[in-house]
Write an enzyme that holds these catalytic residues in place. Structure first.
Site, PDB file in Angstrom:
ATOM      1  CD  GLU A  95     -14.781 -11.241   8.891  1.00  0.00           C
ATOM      2  OE1 GLU A  95     -15.996 -11.514   8.823  1.00  0.00           O
ATOM      3  OE2 GLU A  95     -14.317 -10.395   9.652  1.00  0.00           O
ATOM      4  CD  GLU A 126       9.293 -15.079   9.243  1.00  0.00           C
ATOM      5  OE1 GLU A 126      10.018 -14.688   8.311  1.00  0.00           O
ATOM      6  OE2 GLU A 126       8.420 -14.376   9.774  1.00  0.00           O
TER       7      GLU A 126
END
Length: 317
Positions: A95, A126
């Site tokens: 963004e 992860e």
């Protein structure tokens, strides 16, 4: 010499003790409620999050100051996370270019498992702390950069690996966790801990913890870009402005320009944008009464900071 990473122990029961993993006594009857009742319970829990974030503002302040200082030297902000946390980092990074007119390399989002993990589950990724080193090395992490590790649990090995590698390179290190006393906090220069507590749905940290992370990253990048001069007043003065945009963005950029400069004539605003090419250049042109070339020269001298560029351009007359 590489900093050793904490081993992944599958018999470790520490996760069960995390506050974000606890059962919430306020929502025990969740599956017995009607739709409105379920929504009310979730909303009741969600309303606690902003107050928890407010407690962390001193740490968030230190994080922003750290990031700004390095960005002023040409550095980047690099998010590192897994699962929901990784996706939140990727979202915030994506963004920044359209909102603040910065390069896509200014804020970078890394997620354990790579881009495919944004849309699909890669559950083992992860736990691979070494892969974070590889991911950061691949984008040529430097001492001017800041790594911000996002982990609701505060103990994700991928995040620990990212912070450990950042320490070796001399990069800035910020952690964001939703449990107090998080393991990754010990690896960071600035540790942000937002104690969101048990989720409405046990262990579903995409809910309150995810909301807290989203609020914090919004604050971090928005405040950083304001500090760097990419905002004028409370307007997106640096948002991308070209003719290849949708009607909403086209109108927004004109409205920003007209409100900032006081230019009431829409046709004149369109004409200036055609010459300028960017919102910030158009604003500097109008406010300082200079050509597009002079405005761009001033912006270059001001490192794209709008107010500073206006002052520089005014001195050109």
């Amino acid at each position: 010499m590489s900093t050793p990473l904490p081993p992944v122990d599958r018999t470790d029961l520490e996760t069960a003790a995390l506050r974000t993993e606890q059962r919430n006594p306020a929502t025990i009857d969740l599956d017995l409620l009607d739709t409105a009742g379920i929504l009310a319970k979730i909303n009741e829990q969600d309303r606690t999050v902003p107050a928890k974030v407010a407690v962390a503002i001193p740490a968030i302040t230190r994080a922003v100051d750290l990031i700004v200082e390095r960005m002023e030297r040409g550095g980047r902000l690099i998010y590192a996370g897994a699962g929901t946390s990784g996706r939140i980092g990727v979202l915030d990074a994506s963004e920044c270019p359209p909102t603040f007119g910065v390069s896509p390399q200014t804020v970078v989002g890394l997620i354990a498992g790579g881009p495919q993990a944004v849309f699909g589950e890669i559950p083992m990724a992860e736990d691979d702390g070494a892969s974070a080193r590889r991911d950061l090395a691949a984008i040529q992490l430097s001492a001017n950069d800041t790594v911000m590790a996002l982990a609701a649990s505060g103990r994700t090995p991928y995040c620990a690996g990212a912070l450990a590698y950042a320490a070796e390179i001399g990069a800035g290190r910020v952690s964001l966790a939703c449990n107090p006393g998080a393991k990754i906090s010990a690896l960071a220069e600035v540790a942000i801990e937002v104690d969101t507590g048990p989720e409405a749905l046990q262990g579903s940290t995409r809910m309150k913890a995810g909301t807290a992370e989203k609020l914090v990253v919004n604050m971090v990048t928005t405040t950083t870009m304001i500090r760097l001069g990419h905002v004028y007043s409370n307007m997106m003065a640096s948002m991308k402005a070209n003719n290849r945009c949708n009607s909403k963005i086209y109108e927004r950029r004109l409205r920003v320009f007209q409100e900032v400069t006081g230019c009431a004539d829409r046709a004149e605003a369109v004409r200036i944008f055609e010459q300028a090419g960017t919102t910030r250049c158009a604003i500097v042109m109008q406010m300082a009464g200079v050509s597009a070339e002079q405005a761009e020269q001033a912006l270059c001298q001001a490192n794209q900071a709008v107010r500073k560029a206006i002052a520089i351009a005014q001195g050109m007359n």
